[in-house]
Scaffold this motif. Sequence first.
Motif, PDB file in Angstrom:
ATOM      1  N   ASP A 190       9.803   3.157   7.066  1.00 50.67           N
ATOM      2  CA  ASP A 190       9.366   1.763   7.223  1.00 50.67           C
ATOM      3  C   ASP A 190      10.260   1.023   8.214  1.00 50.67           C
ATOM      4  O   ASP A 190      11.471   1.223   8.249  1.00 50.67           O
ATOM      5  N   LYS A 249      10.881  -2.081   8.144  1.00 56.65           N
ATOM      6  CA  LYS A 249      11.692  -3.118   7.480  1.00 56.65           C
ATOM      7  C   LYS A 249      13.080  -2.573   7.200  1.00 56.65           C
ATOM      8  O   LYS A 249      13.219  -1.402   6.860  1.00 56.65           O
ATOM      9  N   VAL A 281       8.070   4.303  13.531  1.00 58.73           N
ATOM     10  CA  VAL A 281       7.353   5.460  14.076  1.00 58.73           C
ATOM     11  C   VAL A 281       6.827   5.079  15.454  1.00 58.73           C
ATOM     12  O   VAL A 281       6.196   4.027  15.623  1.00 58.73           O
ATOM     13  N   LEU A 337       0.495 -15.096  -2.100  1.00 58.31           N
ATOM     14  CA  LEU A 337      -0.229 -15.518  -3.304  1.00 58.31           C
ATOM     15  C   LEU A 337      -0.885 -14.284  -3.911  1.00 58.31           C
ATOM     16  O   LEU A 337      -1.663 -13.590  -3.246  1.00 58.31           O
ATOM     17  N   ALA A 374       0.835  -1.211   0.000  1.00 61.24           N
ATOM     18  CA  ALA A 374       0.000   0.000   0.000  1.00 61.24           C
ATOM     19  C   ALA A 374       0.867   1.257   0.000  1.00 61.24           C
ATOM     20  O   ALA A 374       0.744   2.113  -0.888  1.00 61.24           O
ATOM     21  N   ARG A 396       7.137 -13.198  -1.048  1.00 65.79           N
ATOM     22  CA  ARG A 396       6.491 -11.977  -0.556  1.00 65.79           C
ATOM     23  C   ARG A 396       7.516 -10.889  -0.206  1.00 65.79           C
ATOM     24  O   ARG A 396       7.304  -9.708  -0.465  1.00 65.79           O
ATOM     25  N   GLU A 449      -4.178  -2.477   4.709  1.00 61.42           N
ATOM     26  CA  GLU A 449      -4.768  -3.139   5.881  1.00 61.42           C
ATOM     27  C   GLU A 449      -4.870  -2.193   7.073  1.00 61.42           C
ATOM     28  O   GLU A 449      -5.674  -2.421   7.980  1.00 61.42           O
ATOM     29  N   GLY A 488       1.145 -15.397   2.855  1.00 59.23           N
ATOM     30  CA  GLY A 488       1.136 -16.510   1.914  1.00 59.23           C
ATOM     31  C   GLY A 488       1.813 -16.133   0.607  1.00 59.23           C
ATOM     32  O   GLY A 488       2.267 -16.990  -0.141  1.00 59.23           O
TER      33      GLY A 488
HETATM   34  C1  LIG Z   1      -0.119 -14.995   7.438  1.00 59.04           C
HETATM   35  C2  LIG Z   1      -0.764 -14.129   6.393  1.00 59.04           C
HETATM   36  C3  LIG Z   1      -0.889 -14.607   5.101  1.00 59.04           C
HETATM   37  C4  LIG Z   1      -1.424 -13.778   4.106  1.00 59.04           C
HETATM   38  N1  LIG Z   1      -1.457 -14.248   2.830  1.00 59.04           N
HETATM   39  C5  LIG Z   1      -1.873 -13.431   1.836  1.00 59.04           C
HETATM   40  C6  LIG Z   1      -1.796 -13.862   0.483  1.00 59.04           C
HETATM   41  O1  LIG Z   1      -1.343 -14.969   0.181  1.00 59.04           O
HETATM   42  N2  LIG Z   1      -2.228 -13.014  -0.486  1.00 59.04           N
HETATM   43  C7  LIG Z   1      -2.726 -11.762  -0.185  1.00 59.04           C
HETATM   44  O2  LIG Z   1      -3.125 -11.029  -1.095  1.00 59.04           O
HETATM   45  N3  LIG Z   1      -2.787 -11.325   1.100  1.00 59.04           N
HETATM   46  C8  LIG Z   1      -2.358 -12.118   2.107  1.00 59.04           C
HETATM   47  N4  LIG Z   1      -2.381 -11.667   3.400  1.00 59.04           N
HETATM   48  C9  LIG Z   1      -2.810 -10.284   3.666  1.00 59.04           C
HETATM   49  C10 LIG Z   1      -1.716  -9.317   3.230  1.00 59.04           C
HETATM   50  O3  LIG Z   1      -0.452  -9.773   3.676  1.00 59.04           O
HETATM   51  C11 LIG Z   1      -1.942  -7.912   3.786  1.00 59.04           C
HETATM   52  O4  LIG Z   1      -3.294  -7.568   3.747  1.00 59.04           O
HETATM   53  C12 LIG Z   1      -1.113  -6.917   2.978  1.00 59.04           C
HETATM   54  O5  LIG Z   1       0.252  -7.165   3.200  1.00 59.04           O
HETATM   55  C13 LIG Z   1      -1.459  -5.502   3.377  1.00 59.04           C
HETATM   56  O6  LIG Z   1      -0.547  -4.637   2.763  1.00 59.04           O
HETATM   57  P1  LIG Z   1      -0.231  -3.240   3.458  1.00 59.04           P
HETATM   58  O7  LIG Z   1       0.756  -2.559   2.597  1.00 59.04           O
HETATM   59  O8  LIG Z   1      -1.494  -2.569   3.799  1.00 59.04           O
HETATM   60  O9  LIG Z   1       0.427  -3.624   4.870  1.00 59.04           O
HETATM   61  P2  LIG Z   1       1.714  -4.499   5.195  1.00 59.04           P
HETATM   62  O10 LIG Z   1       2.075  -5.359   4.067  1.00 59.04           O
HETATM   63  O11 LIG Z   1       1.453  -5.127   6.513  1.00 59.04           O
HETATM   64  O12 LIG Z   1       2.857  -3.416   5.334  1.00 59.04           O
HETATM   65  C14 LIG Z   1       2.901  -2.556   6.435  1.00 59.04           C
HETATM   66  C15 LIG Z   1       4.289  -1.961   6.493  1.00 59.04           C
HETATM   67  O13 LIG Z   1       4.304  -1.007   7.544  1.00 59.04           O
HETATM   68  C16 LIG Z   1       5.506  -1.134   8.265  1.00 59.04           C
HETATM   69  N5  LIG Z   1       5.223  -0.652   9.616  1.00 59.04           N
HETATM   70  C17 LIG Z   1       4.322  -1.129  10.500  1.00 59.04           C
HETATM   71  N6  LIG Z   1       4.326  -0.389  11.623  1.00 59.04           N
HETATM   72  C18 LIG Z   1       5.252   0.579  11.431  1.00 59.04           C
HETATM   73  C19 LIG Z   1       5.720   1.654  12.228  1.00 59.04           C
HETATM   74  N7  LIG Z   1       5.221   1.906  13.445  1.00 59.04           N
HETATM   75  N8  LIG Z   1       6.707   2.440  11.732  1.00 59.04           N
HETATM   76  C20 LIG Z   1       7.212   2.214  10.492  1.00 59.04           C
HETATM   77  N9  LIG Z   1       6.795   1.216   9.688  1.00 59.04           N
HETATM   78  C21 LIG Z   1       5.824   0.417  10.159  1.00 59.04           C
HETATM   79  C22 LIG Z   1       5.883  -2.610   8.188  1.00 59.04           C
HETATM   80  O14 LIG Z   1       7.286  -2.781   8.285  1.00 59.04           O
HETATM   81  C23 LIG Z   1       5.371  -2.988   6.803  1.00 59.04           C
HETATM   82  O15 LIG Z   1       6.371  -2.888   5.829  1.00 59.04           O
HETATM   83  C24 LIG Z   1      -1.884 -12.471   4.427  1.00 59.04           C
HETATM   84  C25 LIG Z   1      -1.792 -12.002   5.734  1.00 59.04           C
HETATM   85  C26 LIG Z   1      -1.224 -12.815   6.711  1.00 59.04           C
HETATM   86  C27 LIG Z   1      -1.086 -12.284   8.104  1.00 59.04           C
END
Ligand SMILES: Cc1cc2nc3c(=O)[nH]c(=O)nc-3n(C[C@H](O)[C@H](O)[C@H](O)COP(=O)(O)OP(=O)(O)OC[C@H]3O[C@@H](n4cnc5c(N)ncnc54)[C@H](O)[C@@H]3O)c2cc1C
Length: 346
Positions: free
Chosen positions: A35, A37, A124, A50, A17, A101, A275, A48
Amino acid sequence: MGSMEHYDIIIIGLGPAGATFARLVPDKYHILAIDAKGEADQYRKPCGGLLAPDAQKTIAEMGFHITKDLLVDPQIFSVHTIDFSSKLERHYQRAYVNLDRHAFDMWCIAQMPDRIDRSMDSRVIRIDWQDGNYIIHYRTRSGQTVTASARYIVGADGANSLVRRSLYPTHKMRTYLSIQEWYPHQASHPFYASIFDPEVSDCYSWAMYKDDCFIFGGAYPQAGARERFDRQKKKLRDYGFVLDRPIKREACLVLRPERVADIVTGKHGAYLIGEAAGWISPSSLEGISYALISARELARHFPDMPSYRRLKLKLFGKLLKVPFLYQPTLRRLIMQSGLQSIKVKT
Ligand SMILES: Cc1cc2nc3c(=O)[nH]c(=O)nc-3n(C[C@H](O)[C@H](O)[C@H](O)COP(=O)(O)OP(=O)(O)OC[C@H]3O[C@@H](n4cnc5c(N)ncnc54)[C@H](O)[C@@H]3O)c2cc1C
C-alpha cells in the motif's frame, strides 16, 4: 525468476477493500500486501468518512465491530438538502456513523493477520505477466524498486487503479475530480448538507463536521473542476456558508458508474475489488459498503470469481434512484412533496 520472492497472492491497495480481503481470505495462501499509505501517516484518503447503514450491516454480518476511537464528533442524524435549481431546502433523516476515515483505514489494516507480508509506503509502478505469474514492481519509501511475483493479484487500489488500467486499458468509466477543503469549526448547530447545483456539477457537493473542523467538498466534472469548486463556494455564501481560509485542501478521482456493465471484476488470475472495480454508489458516492462486500465475496469464493449478484442488485437499485436525485424536475417534485422529509429545529 531469479531471487525475487514468490507469493500465491499479491494484494495491491489496503483501503477497506484490500484490508478486508486480506483479513478474510483463507490462511492457506502466502500473501504480500502493498500500500502507498505510510504507517507514518502522510497520505490520507480524501473521504467524508460517513459509514452508511449498508456498511454498518456488512461489518455486523462479518462479526466485526468498531471501537470508539474511530468515531469523531458530532454524530448527526439528518442531512440538509439544498437544491439550487428549485431554491428548495429540505431535511432528511440519515443514520450515518461519523468516522475518522484515516483511523478507520489503519484499523482495517491492523485487523489483518500477522502472517501476511506487508509493504507500506510502497507504490506499485508496473505489472508484468511472465510464465503464468504476475510480476509486480513497486517502489519503497527509500526509493528502491523491488520486484515480487504471484500466481494471483488482487487490485484494491481505488478509483485510479493501476491494476484496472493494466488489465483493461481501453475501459472507460465516468470519473469526477473530488475536492474537499477543511476549515476551523464554525457553527453552533453542526449539520450535514447535500448541495445539488446543476450549473456547477451534474454530481453533488456536501458539507459536514469532524471534531474541530468543518469540511466542504464535492465531485465535479474533471474539466474545470477547481473553478467549479470555487464557484460553488461563492454561491453558497447566500446560504450562510463561510468558506474562507481553509486549513487543508485535498483532491482525488472518484468513479461514478452509469450502468452495471461498467463494473470490471478481473480476469486471468487478476481480480478487482472495491472502487478499483468501479463499485461505488452512483447516487451518493458511498463506497465503503461496496468495498467491504466485494472483498468479502472474493475472499469467500477465491480463487473462483464470485457472481457479485447481491452487489450488482444494490448498484442497480442506486442507478434507478439517480434520476430522482439528479434530474432537476423530478428532484423538485420530490422535494416539493415533502416526501420522507423531516422538520428540524434550527
Ligand atoms: C471526497 C470523497 C468522499 C467520500 N465520502 C464517502 C463517505 O462518506 N462514505 C463512503 O462510504 N464512501 C465515501 N467515498 C467513497 C469511498 O471513499 C471509496 O469508495 C472507498 O474508499 C473505496 O475503498 P477501496 O478500498 O476500494 O479504495 P481506497 O479506499 O481508495 O483505497 C485504495 C488504497 O490503494 C492504495 N493504492 C492506490 N494506488 C496504489 C499503488 N499504485 N500502489 C500501492 N497502493 C496503492 C491507496 O494508498 C489506498 O490505501 C468518498 C469518496 C471521495 C473521493
